[in-house]
Design a protein around this motif. Structure first.
Motif, PDB file in Angstrom:
ATOM      1  N   PHE B 246      46.894  -6.903  26.384  1.00 30.63           N
ATOM      2  CA  PHE B 246      47.858  -7.824  25.759  1.00 30.63           C
ATOM      3  C   PHE B 246      49.225  -7.030  25.248  1.00 30.63           C
ATOM      4  CE2 PHE B 246      44.753 -11.009  25.685  1.00 30.63           C
ATOM      5  CZ  PHE B 246      45.383 -12.156  25.955  1.00 30.63           C
ATOM      6  N   TYR B 247      49.118  -6.004  24.649  1.00 26.58           N
ATOM      7  CA  TYR B 247      50.221  -5.255  24.033  1.00 26.58           C
ATOM      8  C   TYR B 247      50.805  -4.369  25.086  1.00 26.58           C
ATOM      9  CZ  TYR B 247      48.333  -7.681  20.170  1.00 26.58           C
ATOM     10  OH  TYR B 247      47.966  -8.898  19.361  1.00 26.58           O
ATOM     11  N   ASN B 248      50.246  -3.723  26.094  1.00 28.01           N
ATOM     12  CA  ASN B 248      50.796  -2.831  26.915  1.00 28.01           C
ATOM     13  C   ASN B 248      50.361  -3.040  28.222  1.00 28.01           C
ATOM     14  OD1 ASN B 248      52.085  -0.204  27.819  1.00 28.01           O
ATOM     15  ND2 ASN B 248      50.108   0.925  27.298  1.00 28.01           N
ATOM     16  N   PRO B 249      50.596  -4.191  28.860  1.00 26.85           N
ATOM     17  CA  PRO B 249      50.267  -4.506  30.262  1.00 26.85           C
ATOM     18  C   PRO B 249      50.993  -3.631  31.280  1.00 26.85           C
ATOM     19  CG  PRO B 249      51.715  -6.072  29.345  1.00 26.85           C
ATOM     20  CD  PRO B 249      51.574  -5.312  28.242  1.00 26.85           C
ATOM     21  N   LYS B 250      50.331  -3.097  32.317  1.00 26.15           N
ATOM     22  CA  LYS B 250      50.940  -2.426  33.192  1.00 26.15           C
ATOM     23  C   LYS B 250      51.039  -2.885  34.737  1.00 26.15           C
ATOM     24  CE  LYS B 250      51.453   1.297  31.008  1.00 26.15           C
ATOM     25  NZ  LYS B 250      52.908   1.770  30.458  1.00 26.15           N
ATOM     26  N   LEU B 257      51.066 -13.454  34.466  1.00 30.28           N
ATOM     27  CA  LEU B 257      50.073 -14.175  33.639  1.00 30.28           C
ATOM     28  C   LEU B 257      50.403 -14.343  32.241  1.00 30.28           C
ATOM     29  CD1 LEU B 257      46.598 -13.116  34.579  1.00 30.28           C
ATOM     30  CD2 LEU B 257      47.667 -14.955  35.477  1.00 30.28           C
ATOM     31  N   LEU B 258      50.934 -13.131  31.708  1.00 31.67           N
ATOM     32  CA  LEU B 258      51.408 -13.010  30.319  1.00 31.67           C
ATOM     33  C   LEU B 258      52.785 -14.082  30.052  1.00 31.67           C
ATOM     34  CD1 LEU B 258      50.731  -9.616  29.120  1.00 31.67           C
ATOM     35  CD2 LEU B 258      49.537 -11.645  28.306  1.00 31.67           C
ATOM     36  N   GLY B 259      53.493 -13.992  31.074  1.00 35.83           N
ATOM     37  CA  GLY B 259      54.610 -14.812  30.906  1.00 35.83           C
ATOM     38  C   GLY B 259      54.665 -16.157  31.127  1.00 35.83           C
ATOM     39  N   SER B 260      53.557 -16.630  32.039  1.00 38.29           N
ATOM     40  CA  SER B 260      53.510 -17.965  32.416  1.00 38.29           C
ATOM     41  C   SER B 260      52.360 -18.795  31.228  1.00 38.29           C
ATOM     42  CB  SER B 260      52.657 -18.230  33.553  1.00 38.29           C
ATOM     43  OG  SER B 260      51.533 -17.525  33.464  1.00 38.29           O
ATOM     44  N   MET B 261      52.153 -17.931  30.312  1.00 36.46           N
ATOM     45  CA  MET B 261      51.470 -18.706  29.227  1.00 36.46           C
ATOM     46  C   MET B 261      52.375 -19.372  28.156  1.00 36.46           C
ATOM     47  SD  MET B 261      48.632 -16.894  26.589  1.00 36.46           S
ATOM     48  CE  MET B 261      49.730 -15.522  26.309  1.00 36.46           C
ATOM     49  N   PRO B 262      52.137 -20.690  27.844  1.00 38.48           N
ATOM     50  CA  PRO B 262      53.344 -21.513  26.940  1.00 38.48           C
ATOM     51  C   PRO B 262      53.094 -20.512  25.679  1.00 38.48           C
ATOM     52  CG  PRO B 262      51.257 -22.789  27.720  1.00 38.48           C
ATOM     53  CD  PRO B 262      50.927 -21.664  28.283  1.00 38.48           C
ATOM     54  N   ASP B 263      54.244 -20.602  25.078  1.00 36.01           N
ATOM     55  CA  ASP B 263      54.087 -20.015  23.702  1.00 36.01           C
ATOM     56  C   ASP B 263      55.205 -20.514  22.852  1.00 36.01           C
ATOM     57  OD1 ASP B 263      54.479 -18.110  21.492  1.00 36.01           O
ATOM     58  OD2 ASP B 263      54.598 -16.426  22.939  1.00 36.01           O
ATOM     59  N   LEU B 264      54.505 -21.398  22.029  1.00 36.57           N
ATOM     60  CA  LEU B 264      55.348 -22.052  21.053  1.00 36.57           C
ATOM     61  C   LEU B 264      56.166 -21.417  19.898  1.00 36.57           C
ATOM     62  CD1 LEU B 264      53.105 -25.183  20.538  1.00 36.57           C
ATOM     63  CD2 LEU B 264      55.219 -24.818  22.212  1.00 36.57           C
ATOM     64  N   ASP B 265      55.475 -20.030  19.734  1.00 32.33           N
ATOM     65  CA  ASP B 265      56.222 -19.364  18.520  1.00 32.33           C
ATOM     66  C   ASP B 265      57.454 -18.605  18.893  1.00 32.33           C
ATOM     67  OD1 ASP B 265      54.128 -20.225  16.950  1.00 32.33           O
ATOM     68  OD2 ASP B 265      52.821 -18.555  17.245  1.00 32.33           O
ATOM     69  N   ASN B 266      57.495 -18.062  20.136  1.00 31.42           N
ATOM     70  CA  ASN B 266      58.377 -17.184  20.385  1.00 31.42           C
ATOM     71  C   ASN B 266      59.508 -17.562  21.570  1.00 31.42           C
ATOM     72  OD1 ASN B 266      57.131 -15.008  19.234  1.00 31.42           O
ATOM     73  ND2 ASN B 266      55.834 -14.469  20.566  1.00 31.42           N
ATOM     74  N   ASP B 267      59.124 -18.668  22.223  1.00 32.69           N
ATOM     75  CA  ASP B 267      60.171 -19.293  23.121  1.00 32.69           C
ATOM     76  C   ASP B 267      59.858 -20.682  23.292  1.00 32.69           C
ATOM     77  OD1 ASP B 267      59.785 -17.345  25.886  1.00 32.69           O
ATOM     78  OD2 ASP B 267      58.315 -18.404  24.666  1.00 32.69           O
ATOM     79  N   ALA B 268      59.723 -21.656  22.468  1.00 33.79           N
ATOM     80  CA  ALA B 268      59.502 -22.900  22.554  1.00 33.79           C
ATOM     81  C   ALA B 268      60.320 -23.815  23.301  1.00 33.79           C
ATOM     82  CB  ALA B 268      59.105 -23.533  21.043  1.00 33.79           C
ATOM     83  N   ASP B 269      61.536 -23.177  23.206  1.00 36.44           N
ATOM     84  CA  ASP B 269      62.780 -24.043  23.829  1.00 36.44           C
ATOM     85  C   ASP B 269      62.929 -23.745  25.287  1.00 36.44           C
ATOM     86  OD1 ASP B 269      63.418 -21.516  22.860  1.00 36.44           O
ATOM     87  OD2 ASP B 269      65.370 -22.156  22.611  1.00 36.44           O
ATOM     88  N   PRO B 331      60.723  -1.119  33.658  1.00 39.97           N
ATOM     89  CA  PRO B 331      60.059  -1.576  32.353  1.00 39.97           C
ATOM     90  C   PRO B 331      59.458  -3.055  32.196  1.00 39.97           C
ATOM     91  CG  PRO B 331      62.289  -1.816  32.500  1.00 39.97           C
ATOM     92  CD  PRO B 331      61.992  -1.226  33.844  1.00 39.97           C
ATOM     93  N   VAL B 332      58.760  -3.265  31.124  1.00 41.32           N
ATOM     94  CA  VAL B 332      58.120  -4.668  31.211  1.00 41.32           C
ATOM     95  C   VAL B 332      59.342  -5.610  31.161  1.00 41.32           C
ATOM     96  CG1 VAL B 332      56.667  -6.218  29.621  1.00 41.32           C
ATOM     97  CG2 VAL B 332      56.273  -3.671  29.913  1.00 41.32           C
ATOM     98  N   PRO B 333      58.986  -6.774  31.820  1.00 44.02           N
ATOM     99  CA  PRO B 333      60.303  -7.635  31.743  1.00 44.02           C
ATOM    100  C   PRO B 333      60.612  -8.266  30.373  1.00 44.02           C
ATOM    101  CG  PRO B 333      58.532  -8.297  33.566  1.00 44.02           C
ATOM    102  CD  PRO B 333      58.120  -7.055  32.776  1.00 44.02           C
ATOM    103  N   GLU B 334      61.813  -8.627  30.391  1.00 44.20           N
ATOM    104  CA  GLU B 334      62.378  -8.785  28.893  1.00 44.20           C
ATOM    105  C   GLU B 334      61.527  -9.921  28.378  1.00 44.20           C
ATOM    106  OE1 GLU B 334      64.934  -8.267  25.866  1.00 44.20           O
ATOM    107  OE2 GLU B 334      64.403  -6.925  27.377  1.00 44.20           O
ATOM    108  N   ALA B 335      61.582 -10.811  28.888  1.00 42.49           N
ATOM    109  CA  ALA B 335      60.938 -12.152  28.363  1.00 42.49           C
ATOM    110  C   ALA B 335      59.448 -11.816  27.869  1.00 42.49           C
ATOM    111  CB  ALA B 335      60.812 -13.345  29.475  1.00 42.49           C
ATOM    112  N   VAL B 336      58.804 -10.984  28.810  1.00 44.04           N
ATOM    113  CA  VAL B 336      57.379 -10.582  28.238  1.00 44.04           C
ATOM    114  C   VAL B 336      57.123  -9.817  27.120  1.00 44.04           C
ATOM    115  CG1 VAL B 336      55.180  -9.679  29.112  1.00 44.04           C
ATOM    116  CG2 VAL B 336      56.607 -11.058  30.584  1.00 44.04           C
TER     117      VAL B 336
END
Lengths: 310, 359
Positions: B246-250, B257-269, B331-336
């Motif tokens: 979760f914190y250091n995906p390579k 997968l991490l990017g396609s998870m809906p996340d209401l806290d960090n980028d709900a809009d 680098p890890v993509p910005e959004a992720v």
């Protein structure tokens, strides 16, 4: 439950009434009469005969007479065989057909379920192909051919069984087999496909994951669920088989009920036609009722209720 | 404790179909320790369920073929075992929880009998009365009220969540060492999902059972996993502890997968992100890296050679050429990355110590 059965009996009476009515009018519509034979009677004698059996009355009087006598379950004297009542004919020959039919049913259901289950268990393997081939052969070979083959090989060549007649249990084996094989094939195919459907379901996988063996899963889980559609098929089959088979009874010279279904019609033997039809209908309707009650025992999700739907 | 309860080595499962041989699982390696939870994640058709069924040898043969590999459970290899030997392991040492509780129970058998069956099957010394007592205890243990009345009922008299509890009770009946849960919460609604997951965590705390949890819900993974295996096209593409994944995906697929998870806290809009394309045809697996065609960071070598597992740390491995010393630094993509920072921030606020993660 009791209410449901009572309700079903009311339906059975309505169905019987309709069957009697339709049979009556079909008989009248068919050309010919019980007394039409090669030697024609003088018109006076025919008129006398008609009067004797009430056939000179207008149709609605005859219809009323039929309804009354049928309601009393007295179908009257045969018009072809003098001095024989229809009731006696059924009473004499039905036990023979019943014995034969029950034997055939035990064979057909027993082997059919066994073959079907084994085929499903060894799906797409050698055993499955062999069993399926036997089942298809059983369905496609007509009973009269099978009867002849059985008589020739097991009766005449090997002398294992009597060829024909009706004189005890040993006489019933060949005809019962001849009747059973076709139905066995059908039941085996039905059980096989029904079992395969069950085997794809999660609960069978679950049962396997519990550590049950193949046969354990079969007997404890899948068979009971797979038998539901088979039971549906059994009701009309049972009614048909226990009331005798014209062809097989003819070939093995068995004095069963089967022949009356056919000869009564060619003879225009009105009373016997009505008698056999009503008798068969009663057995069929009861068999269907029994199957419906059995459903409730096989599948707890099915609850029988009388009156309003809940 | 450090002994591996289950060790899967280079497992390959094929299926014979009319169209050709489907390579559903293509060389999978992982291990599970006593009392540990391994989550296998990946999209539909990535081989998660086939892997889990293969562990119990529930793959019908034919059409399934165990092409290669070993499944070492407690030191014994399950692959060459006969059906009869497996019946002593199934339900007894390895138990399974299925995806759809609505169909996993036999509709014509009473619940109690379905639980007792496992107890009686695997313990010959237990009397029927004792088995019944134990079954009622189990119904109670999985949180179903009135266990005695429930014992006599049929599955159709239970709700979906209740049925999944019964399935769990059945799985627990013989006190297995390993529990395989194949998407146990997918068919349930969210509140029931949470209850079932709590129940499973509770079970693990009390009985020290190892759990393999198959899911495509990363929220569930974060909740229960000790270790995570990310599967793609029949292979494990990234394998590590939950924190590492979760914190250091390579692997770019894990990023996706991490990017396609809906996340209401960090980028709900923001709109939901997806991974473009679809998984490859496993009858003719592509040359090189199976993920290359969907990977925006794919290099020439991705289309030519299958990458090996690169070691990130002693517990963290990823199967991507990006980890090769000669590869450019992607680098890890910005959004992720923003998301991961959000998680870490939230955990800090909640006072959870994550130890050493990240670079």
């Amino acid at each position: 439950m009791l209410k449901y059965i009572l309700k079903r009996f009311v339906y059975i009476f309505i169905a019987l009434f309709l069957i009697i009515t339709i049979t009556f009018f079909l008989m009248r519509l068919a050309p010919g009469s019980p007394f039409a034979s090669e030697k024609s009677f003088p018109p006076e004698i025919e008129a006398q005969l008609n009067a004797e059996y009430g056939l000179d009355n207008p149709w609605y009087i005859q219809y009323k007479d039929y309804l009354i006598s049928t309601a009393q379950l007295d179908f009257g004297e045969s018009m072809k065989y003098k001095g024989r009542s229809t009731n006696d004919m059924i009473a004499e020959s039905f036990p023979i057909s019943l014995t034969l039919g029950v034997e055939a049913m035990i064979l057909a259901v027993g082997l059919g379920v066994l073959f079907g289950s084994v085929a499903a268990l060894y799906h797409n393997r050698g055993v499955d192909y062999v069993v399926t081939t036997i089942a298809v052969l059983g369905i496609s070979v007509p009973s009269f051919i099978l009867a002849g083959l059985l008589q020739y090989f097991l009766g005449l060549k090997l002398q294992l069984f009597p060829i024909s007649g009706w004189n005890g249990f040993i006489y019933s084996i060949l005809p019962a087999t001849a009747i059973a094989v076709t139905h066995m094939g059908f039941i085996a195919k039905l059980v096989r496909s029904s079992m395969l459907e069950q085997n794809n379901s999660e609960y069978v996988k679950m049962a396997r994951s519990k550590g049950l063996s193949k046969w354990g899963v079969l007997f404890k889980h899948s068979l009971r669920n797979a038998l539901l559609p088979v039971v549906t098929y059994l009701a009309p089959l049972f009614a048909g088989v226990i009331t005798g088979s014209f062809i097989v009874e003819q070939i093995f010279a068995i004095p069963g009920l089967g022949k009356y279904f056919v000869t009564s019609i060619t003879n225009r033997d009105y009373t016997v036609i009505m008698g056999t039809t009503v008798f068969y209908s009663i057995i069929l309707l009861l068999a269907v009722l029994i199957v419906d009650i059995l459903y409730g025992f096989i599948d707890p999700r099915i609850k029988l209720r009388g009156g309003k739907k809940a | 404790m450090s002994e591996n309860l289950l060790e899967v080595k280079n497992l390959k499962i094929n299926f014979k179909t009319y169209a050709g041989i489907v390579q559903a699982v293509r060389g999978v390696n992982f291990e599970v320790k006593q009392g540990e939870t391994l989550c296998i994640v990946g999209e539909s058709g990535s081989g998660k369920s086939v892997t889990s069924n293969a562990l119990m040898k529930l793959i019908p043969q034919p059409p399934g073929i165990y092409e290669e590999g070993q499944i070492l459970f407690d030191g014994r290899d399950l692959v060459p075992m006969t059906e009869k030997e497996m019946t002593k392991i199934r339900g007894n040492e390895i138990a399974m929880i299925f995806q759809d509780p609505m169909t996993a129970l036999n509709p014509t058998m009473r619940i109690g009998k379905q639980i007792m069956e496992v107890i009686l099957k695997h313990n010959k010394n237990v009397s029927k009365a004792d088995a019944k007592k134990r079954a009622i205890e189990l119904i109670d243990q999985v949180g179903i009220p009135f266990p005695e009345q429930r014992f006599k009922q049929y599955p159709h008299e239970f709700s979906g969540g209740m049925r999944q509890r019964i399935v769990i009770a059945i799985a627990l009946a013989a006190e297995p060492k390993l529990l395989i849960a194949d998407e146990p919460t997918t068919a349930l609604d969210v509140t029931i999902q949470a209850q079932i997951i709590e129940l499973m965590k509770e079970i693990q705390r009390t009985s020290n059972t190892a759990i393999i949890f198959i899911t495509h819900d990363l929220g569930v993974v974060a909740n229960i996993a000790d270790r995570v295996a990310v599967m793609y096209a029949g292979q494990i593409v990234e394998y590590g502890t939950a924190n590492e994944i979760f914190y250091n995906p390579k692997h770019p697929y894990t990023w996706g997968l991490l990017g396609s998870m809906p996340d209401l806290d960090n980028d709900a809009d923001q709109l939901l992100r997806t991974i473009p394309g679809s998984p490859p045809d496993l009858i003719h697996p592509p040359k090189g890296d199976a993920f290359a065609a969907r990977n925006e960071y794919a290099m020439q070598i991705d289309y030519e050679q299958d990458p090996p597992m690169f070691e990130v740390s002693a517990t963290h491995f990823a199967k991507t050429w990006l980890l090769h010393p000669d590869a450019p630094n992607v680098p890890v993509p910005e959004a992720v990355r923003k998301r991961i920072e959000g998680y870490i921030q939230k955990n800090k606020e909640a006072g959870i110590d994550l130890g050493k993660v990240g670079e």
